[in-house]
Design a protein around this motif. Structure first.
Motif, PDB file in Angstrom:
ATOM      1  N   ARG A   1       0.844  -1.196   0.000  1.00  0.00           N
ATOM      2  CA  ARG A   1       0.000   0.000   0.000  1.00  0.00           C
ATOM      3  C   ARG A   1       0.886   1.254   0.000  1.00  0.00           C
ATOM      4  O   ARG A   1       0.682   2.180  -0.772  1.00  0.00           O
ATOM      5  CB  ARG A   1      -0.930  -0.022   1.221  1.00  0.00           C
ATOM      6  CG  ARG A   1      -1.839   1.177   1.309  1.00  0.00           C
ATOM      7  CD  ARG A   1      -3.008   0.894   2.211  1.00  0.00           C
ATOM      8  NE  ARG A   1      -4.003   0.074   1.560  1.00  0.00           N
ATOM      9  CZ  ARG A   1      -4.970   0.566   0.780  1.00  0.00           C
ATOM     10  NH1 ARG A   1      -5.043   1.848   0.559  1.00  0.00           N
ATOM     11  NH2 ARG A   1      -5.855  -0.206   0.221  1.00  0.00           N
ATOM     12  N   THR A   2       1.904   1.226   0.873  1.00  0.00           N
ATOM     13  CA  THR A   2       2.805   2.384   0.934  1.00  0.00           C
ATOM     14  C   THR A   2       3.485   2.574  -0.417  1.00  0.00           C
ATOM     15  O   THR A   2       3.615   3.687  -0.929  1.00  0.00           O
ATOM     16  CB  THR A   2       3.895   2.158   2.016  1.00  0.00           C
ATOM     17  OG1 THR A   2       3.295   1.521   3.108  1.00  0.00           O
ATOM     18  CG2 THR A   2       4.537   3.438   2.432  1.00  0.00           C
TER      19      THR A   2
ATOM     20  N   GLU B   1       0.982   3.924  -2.859  1.00  0.00           N
ATOM     21  CA  GLU B   1       0.655   5.313  -2.535  1.00  0.00           C
ATOM     22  C   GLU B   1       1.787   6.251  -2.927  1.00  0.00           C
ATOM     23  O   GLU B   1       1.582   7.339  -3.417  1.00  0.00           O
ATOM     24  CB  GLU B   1       0.358   5.465  -1.041  1.00  0.00           C
ATOM     25  CG  GLU B   1      -0.997   4.901  -0.628  1.00  0.00           C
ATOM     26  CD  GLU B   1      -2.156   5.513  -1.395  1.00  0.00           C
ATOM     27  OE1 GLU B   1      -2.023   6.621  -1.908  1.00  0.00           O
ATOM     28  OE2 GLU B   1      -3.204   4.843  -1.501  1.00  0.00           O
ATOM     29  N   ARG B   2       3.012   5.762  -2.665  1.00  0.00           N
ATOM     30  CA  ARG B   2       4.140   6.672  -2.879  1.00  0.00           C
ATOM     31  C   ARG B   2       4.697   6.600  -4.297  1.00  0.00           C
ATOM     32  O   ARG B   2       5.609   7.336  -4.636  1.00  0.00           O
ATOM     33  CB  ARG B   2       5.262   6.326  -1.903  1.00  0.00           C
ATOM     34  CG  ARG B   2       4.864   6.670  -0.504  1.00  0.00           C
ATOM     35  CD  ARG B   2       6.033   6.678   0.396  1.00  0.00           C
ATOM     36  NE  ARG B   2       5.596   6.814   1.767  1.00  0.00           N
ATOM     37  CZ  ARG B   2       6.302   6.446   2.790  1.00  0.00           C
ATOM     38  NH1 ARG B   2       7.475   5.895   2.616  1.00  0.00           N
ATOM     39  NH2 ARG B   2       5.841   6.612   4.012  1.00  0.00           N
TER      40      ARG B   2
ATOM     41  N   ASN C   1      -4.602   5.616  -6.601  1.00  0.00           N
ATOM     42  CA  ASN C   1      -3.602   6.006  -5.605  1.00  0.00           C
ATOM     43  C   ASN C   1      -3.485   7.535  -5.556  1.00  0.00           C
ATOM     44  O   ASN C   1      -4.059   8.259  -6.379  1.00  0.00           O
ATOM     45  CB  ASN C   1      -2.259   5.304  -5.846  1.00  0.00           C
ATOM     46  CG  ASN C   1      -1.530   5.832  -7.068  1.00  0.00           C
ATOM     47  OD1 ASN C   1      -2.121   6.529  -7.869  1.00  0.00           O
ATOM     48  ND2 ASN C   1      -0.263   5.500  -7.191  1.00  0.00           N
ATOM     49  N   ASP C   2      -2.744   7.940  -4.554  1.00  0.00           N
ATOM     50  CA  ASP C   2      -2.602   9.352  -4.271  1.00  0.00           C
ATOM     51  C   ASP C   2      -2.036  10.119  -5.463  1.00  0.00           C
ATOM     52  O   ASP C   2      -2.502  11.196  -5.832  1.00  0.00           O
ATOM     53  CB  ASP C   2      -1.610   9.449  -3.102  1.00  0.00           C
ATOM     54  CG  ASP C   2      -1.883  10.666  -2.304  1.00  0.00           C
ATOM     55  OD1 ASP C   2      -3.072  11.016  -2.211  1.00  0.00           O
ATOM     56  OD2 ASP C   2      -0.913  11.280  -1.802  1.00  0.00           O
ATOM     57  N   ARG C   3      -1.037   9.495  -6.060  1.00  0.00           N
ATOM     58  CA  ARG C   3      -0.325  10.150  -7.165  1.00  0.00           C
ATOM     59  C   ARG C   3      -1.284  10.437  -8.329  1.00  0.00           C
ATOM     60  O   ARG C   3      -1.253  11.513  -8.925  1.00  0.00           O
ATOM     61  CB  ARG C   3       0.817   9.216  -7.606  1.00  0.00           C
ATOM     62  CG  ARG C   3       1.529   9.650  -8.844  1.00  0.00           C
ATOM     63  CD  ARG C   3       2.491  10.787  -8.571  1.00  0.00           C
ATOM     64  NE  ARG C   3       3.050  11.251  -9.827  1.00  0.00           N
ATOM     65  CZ  ARG C   3       3.239  12.509 -10.146  1.00  0.00           C
ATOM     66  NH1 ARG C   3       2.941  13.446  -9.283  1.00  0.00           N
ATOM     67  NH2 ARG C   3       3.747  12.840 -11.296  1.00  0.00           N
TER      68      ARG C   3
ATOM     69  N   CYS D   1      -4.507  10.838  -8.175  1.00  0.00           N
ATOM     70  CA  CYS D   1      -5.407  11.940  -7.795  1.00  0.00           C
ATOM     71  C   CYS D   1      -4.707  13.278  -7.980  1.00  0.00           C
ATOM     72  O   CYS D   1      -5.271  14.227  -8.530  1.00  0.00           O
ATOM     73  CB  CYS D   1      -5.833  11.797  -6.334  1.00  0.00           C
ATOM     74  SG  CYS D   1      -6.787  10.320  -6.054  1.00  0.00           S
TER      75      CYS D   1
ATOM     76  N   GLU E   1      -9.700  11.623  -3.944  1.00  0.00           N
ATOM     77  CA  GLU E   1     -10.009  10.201  -4.148  1.00  0.00           C
ATOM     78  C   GLU E   1     -11.527   9.989  -4.208  1.00  0.00           C
ATOM     79  O   GLU E   1     -12.049   9.302  -5.091  1.00  0.00           O
ATOM     80  CB  GLU E   1      -9.388   9.399  -3.001  1.00  0.00           C
ATOM     81  CG  GLU E   1      -9.531   7.913  -3.150  1.00  0.00           C
ATOM     82  CD  GLU E   1      -9.057   7.181  -1.896  1.00  0.00           C
ATOM     83  OE1 GLU E   1      -8.955   7.831  -0.827  1.00  0.00           O
ATOM     84  OE2 GLU E   1      -8.809   5.973  -1.975  1.00  0.00           O
TER      85      GLU E   1
END
Ligand code: ADP
Length: 651
Positions: free
Chosen positions: A146-147, A150-151, A169-171, A173, A180
């Motif tokens: 997950r990390t 996400e990263r 994932n965050d990126r 978004c 999200e």
């Protein structure tokens, strides 16, 4: 369970009872060590120090009791099994201990049940530990992935078979400018793609869920403004039954790369366009500069021949020399542009080198004597030859001699021709040495670069455009040769050029095999008494006059400015030779006119000289292919034209 030694803590006040339990466990095959305690204090201490895997507890002890031990044990570790071993409690109490959290109970008068009960309890505890460990691992690896996701620097999007977003994932978004929550459960192509891109995306998604992994590029719309070009690598996701349940895609923002690629394509196209323009500009410039040169060179040459007054004669010579210099510069610039656009056509043929050196040196005799210099030629072997282009090689040698003279005020110029064997290969070596100003080491490389001179700027001491050595080097290398320089400031310079030698025993005749610049098979039979009739089709007044004056003593030159009039005149009278300018005023150009004249009765084999300022690469070939039998480019020397015409007309 095998191979493991368990630790069993026995809460018992009667040592013999404890011993009995231990014996029982041993006979059940359990590998263990044990400790016995009978007070609360010791129990708590061993709980922390002995770290038992299981507790066997008597129900009632003089200073302690089993239920308290159970309570402490469960507080210490919920999974620590406690088995009551007691003789004094009834069935009811025993069940009560289970309710309170004990694992089992065994009566002292039925101790054969102890072994199986302990083994079962330890087994369960091991299983619980194993499960917890596996769950822990899973949790950790999930966290790791997950990390990672996400990263990650790439966007990750998971969709179902209908392209409904299940995970982003965050990126991703951040790239698209959405939260999200704004993306989850939305149809990807509807929220992130313009209408006209959606069909393409749906097709690609279909291919992915059909089981093919896909990589494609698509333009995506950001929330607020603008677009990103994404490179998408997508792969299907399968469930337990191997059915596709969606896909996962990695989205890389390649907008900048695409822009850079486009800029590169644009600038390449622009450069190509510029190059096309440059070539056509050069062709026009060449034509426009050469045409007036014929007037300057031709008339100054005629004036020089006619004028008797020495001062005026000298003036005419200066006009002629200036014109020559201008022509030379023009030729250098054209040569360089041909080399740079790879448009140089080489005519390699075995050439006798001594002949060319002797001929080249002769041209410089007058200048050398005027400058009070000596010119020495040492030829070790008259038969040396190499595969060369006559024009390019002559140009290279003459440029080196010209420079040697230009940069030397006193002393001598020495030209050596010899041979050398390097790594089993024979080379022809030509060196041009002078006793002139020399070139310091730091400038020895730059002088071969275009437009570079040792003395540059407003205070430069020598004329020239700094192209001679650039062209010489390129010519030498194009013909498979090498050029080197040895020089010392104040003492002089030696330029050395080397070419692979042709080993041959028919050397003396080599120069006979050279390709002739000008075809001379179209000779014309003229009756001795008559002057040959020549028709010159030309619209430039200067050229008309110069050519008439140059040729007047060997033939009758009739001039006409257009193709149409030339054809009419050729019909009315027979001409022995046609001189044809290519760029004519009127509707017909020189090539069309030539074609039409050659079709007239009696003209099939009449020689036609193309006299033109089109002197770019390929021009000569074009005119010869278009029906002309000879070619001469403007500006030309009187002697060049006269000898060509004399040869054709046999006069
Ligand atoms: P240009 O002679 O037209 O300037 P070149 O390319 O032929 O151009 O030569 C470049 C420069 O190299 C010259 O300007 C001069 O500084 C130097 N150079 C060339 N030949 C010699 C020589 N023989 N002796 C001294 N300097 C030379």
């Amino acid at each position: 369970m095998e191979g493991k030694i368990y630790k069993i803590l026995i809460v018992e006040d009667i040592p013999s009872d404890a011993k009995l339990m231990e014996r029982n466990l041993k006979s059940a095959g359990l590998d263990f060590i044990s400790k016995r305690v009978e007070s609360e204090e010791c129990f708590l201490q061993e709980l922390n120090e002995f770290l038992p895997d299981l507790i066997l507890a008597d129900y009632k002890l003089p200073s302690f009791d089993g239920l308290t031990a159970l309570k402490y044990s469960l507080q210490y570790d919920l999974n620590l099994p406690v088995i009551f071993v007691s003789g004094s409690i009834g069935e009811e109490f025993a069940i009560g201990t289970i309710k309170a959290g004990a694992k089992d109970y065994v009566f002292k008068d039925n101790l054969q049940k102890l072994g199986p009960a302990v083994i079962r309890a330890l087994h369960e505890r091991d299983e619980i530990f194993e499960r917890q460990r596996a769950e822990d691992e899973l949790r950790k690896s999930e966290l790791r992935y997950r990390t990672l996701i996400e990263r990650m620097n790439e966007g990750i999007v998971q969709v179902d078979v209908n392209n409904i977003i299940l995970f982003v994932n965050d990126r991703f978004c951040k790239m698209m400018g959405y939260d999200e929550s704004e993306l989850l459960k939305k149809v990807l192509h509807k929220i992130l793609l313009d209408q006209d891109k959606q069909k393409f995306f749906i097709e690609k998604s279909k291919e992915v869920i059909e089981g093919k992994s896909e990589r494609f590029e698509v333009e995506m719309k950001k929330k607020d403004d603008g677009y990103l070009v994404m490179e998408v690598s997508a792969a299907p996701i399968f469930d337990n039954r191997n059915d596709v349940i969606g896909s996962i895609g990695i989205y890389s923002d390649i907008t900048e790369r695409k822009e850079a690629e486009q800029a590169l394509i644009d600038s390449k196209e622009k450069a190509e366009e510029m190059n096309r323009l440059k070539t056509s500009f050069l062709a026009n410039m060449s034509h426009e500069l050469r045409t007036p040169m014929i007037g300057i060179l031709g008339f100054s040459q005629l004036l020089y021949d006619e004028i008797k007054d020495p001062v005026l004669k000298e003036n005419a010579r200066i006009i002629y020399d200036s014109g020559k210099r201008l022509t030379e510069t023009l030729n250098q610039i054209l040569d360089l542009s041909r080399i740079e656009s790879n448009k140089l056509v080489m005519n390699l043929a075995p050439l006798n080198i001594a002949d060319i050196i002797n001929d080249s040196a002769k041209i410089f005799e007058t200048v050398v004597s005027k400058k009070d210099l000596k010119l020495e030629i040492n030829i070790s072997n008259n038969n040396l030859s190499s595969n060369l282009d006559r024009r390019m090689f002559t140009h290279a040698v003459q440029n080196l001699i010209n420079n040697a003279i230009k940069y030397t005020d006193s002393g001598k110029i020495t030209i050596n021709l010899g041979e050398e064997t390097i790594d089993d290969r024979d080379w022809v070596v030509i060196s041009v040495a002078d006793t002139g100003i020399g070139i310091d080491e730091k400038n020895q490389e730059i002088i071969f670069e275009s437009f570079r001179q040792v003395s540059e700027g407003l205070n430069r001491k020598f004329e020239g455009v700094g192209l001679g050595l650039t062209i010489t080097k390129k010519f030498v290398e194009l013909m498979g040769g090498k050029i080197t320089l040895q020089s010392k400031i104040g003492s002089g310079s030696t330029f050395i050029i080397k070419f692979p030698a042709i080993i041959s025993n028919i050397n003396n005749d080599v120069h006979m095999m050279q390709t002739k610049e000008i075809q001379n098979n179209n000779k014309v039979e003229i009756k001795k008494s008559e002057k040959p009739e020549v028709l010159y089709v030309e619209d430039d007044l200067a050229s008309q006059t110069v050519v008439s004056l140059f040729l007047g003593h060997i033939c009758n030159v009739t001039i006409t400015p257009t193709g149409e009039s030339a054809i009419r005149m050729a019909k009315e009278k027979h001409y022995d030779l046609i001189l044809m300018d290519v760029n004519l005023e009127g509707r017909m150009d020189g090539l069309e006119t030539t074609k039409a004249i050659l079709e007239l009765p009696g003209y099939k084999d009449i020689p036609v000289i193309a006299i033109t300022a089109y002197a770019m690469v390929g021009d000569k070939e074009k005119f010869l292919a278009g029906g002309c039998t000879h070619y001469i480019s403007k500006p030309f020397e009187r002697s060049q034209l006269v000898s060509m015409v004399k040869e054709i007309l046999s006069v």
